[in-house]
Design an enzyme around this catalytic site. Structure first.
Site, PDB file in Angstrom:
ATOM      1  N   ASP A  45       0.839  -1.211   0.125  1.00  0.00           N
ATOM      2  CA  ASP A  45       0.227   0.161   0.053  1.00  0.00           C
ATOM      3  C   ASP A  45       0.764   1.336   0.153  1.00  0.00           C
ATOM      4  OD1 ASP A  45      -2.321  -1.064  -0.131  1.00  0.00           O
ATOM      5  OD2 ASP A  45      -2.959  -0.620   1.798  1.00  0.00           O
ATOM      6  N   LYS A  71      -3.149   2.728  -2.016  1.00  0.00           N
ATOM      7  CA  LYS A  71      -4.629   2.692  -1.323  1.00  0.00           C
ATOM      8  C   LYS A  71      -4.329   4.135  -0.416  1.00  0.00           C
ATOM      9  CE  LYS A  71      -7.696   0.718  -1.886  1.00  0.00           C
ATOM     10  NZ  LYS A  71      -8.827   0.904  -2.900  1.00  0.00           N
ATOM     11  N   MET A 187      -8.886   9.179   8.654  1.00  0.00           N
ATOM     12  CA  MET A 187      -9.382   9.886   7.371  1.00  0.00           C
ATOM     13  C   MET A 187     -10.307  10.911   7.536  1.00  0.00           C
ATOM     14  SD  MET A 187      -9.673   6.220   5.167  1.00  0.00           S
ATOM     15  CE  MET A 187     -10.206   5.531   6.528  1.00  0.00           C
TER      16      MET A 187
END
Length: 270
Positions: A45, A71, A187
Site C-alpha cells: 500500500d 490505497k 481519514m
C-alpha cells in the site's frame, strides 16, 4: 492392462495480510518481519513507509516481486476489486503472497473484505496485526486513549464513509464522547467542518481535540486545539492526510502537551 490417468494437482499458495504499523520500522512485530521475508510476492500500500519496505527486503537472497497497489484516502487508488483478483491469482499460482498494509489490516484496512474473497476462492489466509495509527497518534501526543479519570472507553471511527448513505451521525458520536469516551477519527481531515458541527451538538466547544499527521515518522506533526476550533486550526496549520484526529478529555491538562517532542510542530487554538 489399464493405465491410470495421473491426478491433476492443484497448486495453492498462501496469502498473509500483514499490518505494517504507522511507519516506523521499529514498531513492526517479529511475526510481521518474518512473514514479509518469506514472501515471494509483496503487494504494498501507499501508506507503507520506505523504511518498512526496506526491512521486508533486508537480507533476502531472492528478491520478491514487489507490486505497489496504492490505497490512500482522498487520492486516486488502485481499485479494491483489482487488488483482490490479483491476490487470488498469485496465490493460485502457488506464490506466498503478502499484502502489506499500513497500520492494522482489520482496522479500516479492508482486511475483512480481502479475507472473505480469499477464503471464498479457497485460499489460505493468515492475518498479522500491526500497531494502528490511532494508537501511535495518541502515543505521539504523550496521552493514553483510556484513563480511569478521563475516559472509560475509546471509539475508532472513519471520517471517510463509503457512500452518502453510510454517513456517520456525528451528533450521536459527540453524545458518546460526552459520556467519557475518546474519539479516534481516521481519514477525517477532509470532513473536519462537518464532523465538528455534529460533535458540537453534544460536546462543549472547549472539549480538547488534536491532530497527528504522519504519526511515528520523522516528519510527524501534532496540532492541539478544541472542538470549536478544529476545522480552522487544521486549515491554518496545513494538516492533511494521513492524519488522525483525537477528541476527548484524555487530552486535557497533560504536561506532555505543553512540551512537544523534538521534530514535532505544535499549535494551540485559543
Amino acid at each position: 492392462m489399464t493405465t491410470a490417468t495421473p491426478t491433476a494437482v492443484t497448486v495453492r499458495g498462501t496469502c498473509t495480510l500483514v499490518g505494517a504499523g504507522p511507519g516506523d520500522p521499529d514498531l513492526l512485530t517479529l511475526k510481521a518481519v518474518k512473514a514479509m521475508r518469506q514472501a515471494s510476492v509483496l503487494l504494498v500500500d501507499d501508506l507503507v513507509s520506505d523504511a518498512v519496505l526496506a526491512m521486508a527486503l533486508k537480507g533476502r537472497r531472492t528478491r520478491p516481486r514487489v507490486v505497489h497497489v496504492g490505497k490512500r484516502g482522498g487520492c486516486a487508488s488502485t481499485p479494491q476489486a483489482f487488488i483482490e483478483r490479483l491476490m487470488i491469482a498469485e496465490a493460485q499460482r502457488g506464490e506466498r503472497v503478502v499484502r502489506l498494509k499500513g497500520g492494522d489490516p482489520f482496522i479500516f484496512g479492508r482486511g475483512g473484505e480481502e479475507a472473505e474473497h480469499l477464503r471464498a476462492a479457497g485460499i489460505e489466509v493468515e492475518v498479522v496485526n500491526g500497531i494502528t495509527s490511532g494508537l501511535a497518534a495518541a502515543t505521539a501526543l504523550g496521552v493514553p486513549l483510556t484513563h480511569r479519570d478521563h475516559a472509560h472507553g475509546v471509539i475508532f471511527v472513519t471520517g471517510h464513509a463509503r457512500d452518502a448513505e453510510a454517513e456517520l451521525d456525528w451528533a450521536t458520536l459527540g453524545a458518546a464522547a460526552a459520556q467519557g469516551l475518546t474519539l479516534v477519527i481516521y481519514m477525517g481531515v477532509s470532513q473536519a467542518e462537518r464532523l465538528q458541527a455534529g460533535l458540537l451538538h453534544h460536546l462543549a466547544a472547549h472539549t480538547p481535540a488534536a491532530a497527528v499527521q504522519h504519526a511515528s515518522l520523522p516528519q510527524q506533526r501534532t496540532v492541539l486545539t478544541n472542538v470549536a476550533g478544529l476545522a480552522t486550526t487544521l486549515r491554518g496549520e496545513g494538516i492533511g492526510s494521513p492524519a488522525i484526529l483525537i477528541v476527548g478529555d484524555v487530552l486535557r491538562g497533560v504536561a506532555a502537551l505543553a512540551a512537544p517532542a523534538r521534530d514535532t510542530s505544535h499549535a494551540v487554538a485559543a
